[in-house]
Design a protein around this motif. Structure first.
Motif, PDB file in Angstrom:
ATOM      1  N   GLN A  50       0.899  -1.134  -0.055  1.00 20.26           N
ATOM      2  CA  GLN A  50       0.083  -0.003   0.054  1.00 20.26           C
ATOM      3  C   GLN A  50       0.734   1.177   0.054  1.00 20.26           C
ATOM      4  OE1 GLN A  50      -2.552  -0.746   3.295  1.00 20.26           O
ATOM      5  NE2 GLN A  50      -4.275  -0.537   1.867  1.00 20.26           N
ATOM      6  N   PRO A  51       1.336   1.398  -1.097  1.00 22.22           N
ATOM      7  CA  PRO A  51       2.161   2.811  -1.290  1.00 22.22           C
ATOM      8  C   PRO A  51       1.507   4.134  -1.151  1.00 22.22           C
ATOM      9  CG  PRO A  51       2.069   1.710  -3.325  1.00 22.22           C
ATOM     10  CD  PRO A  51       1.225   0.845  -2.363  1.00 22.22           C
ATOM     11  N   ILE A  52       2.333   4.941  -0.338  1.00 20.28           N
ATOM     12  CA  ILE A  52       1.743   6.199  -0.077  1.00 20.28           C
ATOM     13  C   ILE A  52       2.755   7.521  -0.591  1.00 20.28           C
ATOM     14  CG2 ILE A  52      -0.121   5.463   1.668  1.00 20.28           C
ATOM     15  CD1 ILE A  52       2.175   6.628   3.743  1.00 20.28           C
ATOM     16  N   ASP A  53       2.529   8.541  -0.445  1.00 20.07           N
ATOM     17  CA  ASP A  53       3.359   9.542  -0.932  1.00 20.07           C
ATOM     18  C   ASP A  53       4.696   9.494  -0.071  1.00 20.07           C
ATOM     19  OD1 ASP A  53       1.662  10.929  -2.647  1.00 20.07           O
ATOM     20  OD2 ASP A  53       1.036  12.417  -1.178  1.00 20.07           O
ATOM     21  N   PHE A  54       5.749   9.650  -0.740  1.00 22.95           N
ATOM     22  CA  PHE A  54       7.240   9.645  -0.210  1.00 22.95           C
ATOM     23  C   PHE A  54       7.779   8.465   0.203  1.00 22.95           C
ATOM     24  CE2 PHE A  54       5.460  14.151   0.420  1.00 22.95           C
ATOM     25  CZ  PHE A  54       6.332  14.943  -0.302  1.00 22.95           C
ATOM     26  N   ASP A  55       7.018   7.180  -0.035  1.00 18.89           N
ATOM     27  CA  ASP A  55       7.625   5.951   0.184  1.00 18.89           C
ATOM     28  C   ASP A  55       8.924   5.692  -0.495  1.00 18.89           C
ATOM     29  OD1 ASP A  55       5.808   5.118   2.272  1.00 18.89           O
ATOM     30  OD2 ASP A  55       4.458   3.742   0.763  1.00 18.89           O
ATOM     31  N   TRP A  56       8.905   6.372  -1.708  1.00 17.73           N
ATOM     32  CA  TRP A  56      10.075   6.009  -2.480  1.00 17.73           C
ATOM     33  C   TRP A  56      11.322   6.611  -1.779  1.00 17.73           C
ATOM     34  CZ3 TRP A  56      13.312  10.235  -3.373  1.00 17.73           C
ATOM     35  CH2 TRP A  56      12.713  11.563  -3.248  1.00 17.73           C
ATOM     36  N   TYR A  57      11.264   7.406  -0.958  1.00 16.09           N
ATOM     37  CA  TYR A  57      12.549   8.116   0.111  1.00 16.09           C
ATOM     38  C   TYR A  57      12.438   7.286   1.285  1.00 16.09           C
ATOM     39  CZ  TYR A  57      15.291  11.506   2.157  1.00 16.09           C
ATOM     40  OH  TYR A  57      16.452  12.057   2.723  1.00 16.09           O
ATOM     41  N   ARG A  58      11.428   7.008   1.633  1.00 13.06           N
ATOM     42  CA  ARG A  58      11.585   5.865   3.208  1.00 13.06           C
ATOM     43  C   ARG A  58      12.182   4.611   2.590  1.00 13.06           C
ATOM     44  NH1 ARG A  58       6.363   7.870   2.975  1.00 13.06           N
ATOM     45  NH2 ARG A  58       6.287   9.217   4.631  1.00 13.06           N
ATOM     46  N   LEU A  59      11.953   4.190   1.333  1.00  9.95           N
ATOM     47  CA  LEU A  59      12.685   2.888   0.844  1.00  9.95           C
ATOM     48  C   LEU A  59      14.185   3.033   0.868  1.00  9.95           C
ATOM     49  CD1 LEU A  59       9.995   1.613  -1.812  1.00  9.95           C
ATOM     50  CD2 LEU A  59      10.553   0.473   0.351  1.00  9.95           C
ATOM     51  N   LEU A  60      14.667   4.178   0.648  1.00  9.99           N
ATOM     52  CA  LEU A  60      16.177   4.359   0.556  1.00  9.99           C
ATOM     53  C   LEU A  60      16.642   4.102   1.805  1.00  9.99           C
ATOM     54  CD1 LEU A  60      16.151   7.814  -1.786  1.00  9.99           C
ATOM     55  CD2 LEU A  60      16.711   5.606  -2.404  1.00  9.99           C
ATOM     56  N   PHE A  61      16.012   4.562   3.129  1.00  9.74           N
ATOM     57  CA  PHE A  61      16.617   4.590   4.360  1.00  9.74           C
ATOM     58  C   PHE A  61      16.380   2.924   4.564  1.00  9.74           C
ATOM     59  CE2 PHE A  61      15.779   6.136   8.776  1.00  9.74           C
ATOM     60  CZ  PHE A  61      17.113   6.022   9.268  1.00  9.74           C
ATOM     61  N   LEU A  62      15.240   2.730   4.433  1.00  8.78           N
ATOM     62  CA  LEU A  62      15.126   1.234   4.593  1.00  8.78           C
ATOM     63  C   LEU A  62      16.086   0.242   3.934  1.00  8.78           C
ATOM     64  CD1 LEU A  62      11.713  -0.929   4.712  1.00  8.78           C
ATOM     65  CD2 LEU A  62      13.506  -1.734   3.118  1.00  8.78           C
ATOM     66  N   GLU A  63      16.424   0.580   2.734  1.00  7.55           N
ATOM     67  CA  GLU A  63      17.619  -0.346   1.980  1.00  7.55           C
ATOM     68  C   GLU A  63      18.976  -0.152   2.801  1.00  7.55           C
ATOM     69  OE1 GLU A  63      16.865  -2.716   0.431  1.00  7.55           O
ATOM     70  OE2 GLU A  63      15.218  -2.520  -1.152  1.00  7.55           O
ATOM     71  N   TRP A  64      19.150   1.023   3.023  1.00  7.64           N
ATOM     72  CA  TRP A  64      20.276   1.414   3.959  1.00  7.64           C
ATOM     73  C   TRP A  64      20.468   0.665   5.040  1.00  7.64           C
ATOM     74  CZ3 TRP A  64      21.541   3.946   8.695  1.00  7.64           C
ATOM     75  CH2 TRP A  64      22.885   4.387   8.842  1.00  7.64           C
ATOM     76  N   GLY A  65      19.327   0.519   5.698  1.00  3.64           N
ATOM     77  CA  GLY A  65      19.065  -0.263   7.110  1.00  3.64           C
ATOM     78  C   GLY A  65      19.297  -1.717   6.797  1.00  3.64           C
ATOM     79  N   LEU A  66      18.636  -1.914   5.928  1.00  4.77           N
ATOM     80  CA  LEU A  66      18.717  -3.835   5.569  1.00  4.77           C
ATOM     81  C   LEU A  66      20.070  -4.099   5.208  1.00  4.77           C
ATOM     82  CD1 LEU A  66      15.379  -4.411   3.882  1.00  4.77           C
ATOM     83  CD2 LEU A  66      16.416  -5.374   5.841  1.00  4.77           C
ATOM     84  N   SER A  67      20.570  -3.253   4.324  1.00  8.89           N
ATOM     85  CA  SER A  67      22.162  -3.642   3.904  1.00  8.89           C
ATOM     86  C   SER A  67      23.113  -4.015   5.017  1.00  8.89           C
ATOM     87  CB  SER A  67      22.562  -2.454   3.023  1.00  8.89           C
ATOM     88  OG  SER A  67      21.672  -2.569   1.673  1.00  8.89           O
ATOM     89  N   ASN A  68      22.893  -2.740   6.127  1.00  5.53           N
ATOM     90  CA  ASN A  68      23.959  -2.645   7.115  1.00  5.53           C
ATOM     91  C   ASN A  68      23.651  -3.743   8.198  1.00  5.53           C
ATOM     92  OD1 ASN A  68      25.711  -0.439   7.248  1.00  5.53           O
ATOM     93  ND2 ASN A  68      23.962   0.939   7.037  1.00  5.53           N
ATOM     94  N   ALA A  69      22.295  -4.208   8.159  1.00  5.83           N
ATOM     95  CA  ALA A  69      21.915  -5.216   9.204  1.00  5.83           C
ATOM     96  C   ALA A  69      22.451  -6.404   8.806  1.00  5.83           C
ATOM     97  CB  ALA A  69      20.400  -5.234   9.598  1.00  5.83           C
ATOM     98  N   HIS A  70      22.286  -7.007   7.308  1.00 10.42           N
ATOM     99  CA  HIS A  70      22.733  -8.244   6.844  1.00 10.42           C
ATOM    100  C   HIS A  70      24.465  -8.098   6.947  1.00 10.42           C
ATOM    101  CE1 HIS A  70      19.104 -10.013   5.391  1.00 10.42           C
ATOM    102  NE2 HIS A  70      18.838  -8.851   4.962  1.00 10.42           N
ATOM    103  N   LEU A  71      24.949  -6.831   6.720  1.00 12.68           N
ATOM    104  CA  LEU A  71      26.426  -6.781   6.714  1.00 12.68           C
ATOM    105  C   LEU A  71      26.949  -7.228   8.253  1.00 12.68           C
ATOM    106  CD1 LEU A  71      28.683  -6.233   4.693  1.00 12.68           C
ATOM    107  CD2 LEU A  71      28.512  -3.855   5.526  1.00 12.68           C
TER     108      LEU A  71
END
Length: 197
Positions: A50-71
């Motif tokens: 269920q995308p809403i406004d500015f989710d594209w931006y939130r996904l950047l932060f989310l990917e940064w967090g996931l990459s770091n957590a897996h690392l």
């Protein structure tokens, strides 16, 4: 926040999503990568469903967090996968800070995976981004990683060059904060030792 209980604070959907991502990143920052990954993946599912406004931006932060957590878990395969998504999502925007951080993340993962050419290529993309687009929030991190990569390759001239750039960018960032800001102390504790790379 989620739940809707009597003690919950009402938030807009975007605020709630941002808070959930921050919670996941906080788990990672506290060393609880398993909870971080679970939290961030759950939030990603909700965003994609269920995308809403500015989710594209939130996904950047989310990917940064996931990459770091897996690392943090030493899971280079999933870290590499998430970093590739991070680069893809960042490159689709004009957010140069996130673009630089995505390439920096990719380079760190490649370095840890002994993919030296990919690490160098990725960090050069990050350097190009911070230097051509003036991205001070990412510059210190990019230069830190660049110095480490060059030191690992045995190119100490380049390692020292980027260590110096790290020091300047790092100090500039610290000085941009108000005198009593907590982050001045936190950032002041970061150091770069290229002799042990």
């Amino acid at each position: 926040m989620r739940g809707g209980g009597a003690g919950d604070i009402a938030t807009l959907p975007g605020e709630g999503r941002t808070c959930q991502i921050l919670l996941g990143v906080a788990h990672a920052g506290l060393g609880n990568s398993k909870n971080a990954i679970r939290q961030l993946l759950q939030e990603e599912q909700e965003i994609l469903a269920q995308p809403i406004d500015f989710d594209w931006y939130r996904l950047l932060f989310l990917e940064w967090g996931l990459s770091n957590a897996h690392l943090m878990q030493g899971d280079l395969s999933n870290a590499r996968f998430r970093a590739a998504k991070f680069v893809e999502r960042a490159q689709a925007t004009d957010e140069m800070c996130w673009c630089a951080l995505a390439w920096e993340m990719s380079s760190r993962i490649a370095m840890l995976g002994e993919e030296d050419d990919l690490a160098l290529n990725s960090i050069m993309r990050a350097i190009d981004t911070v230097e051509s687009r003036h991205v001070p929030l990412a510059a210190w991190r990019v230069y830190h990683t660049a110095a480490t990569i060059y030191a690992k390759r045995g190119d100490m001239a380049q390692a020292h060059k980027y260590a110096e750039r790290f020091s300047l960018a790092h100090q500039s960032l610290i000085e941009s904060l108000p005198e009593q800001h907590q982050s001045r102390h936190t950032l002041g504790g970061l150091h770069l030792d290229i002799t042990s790379a």
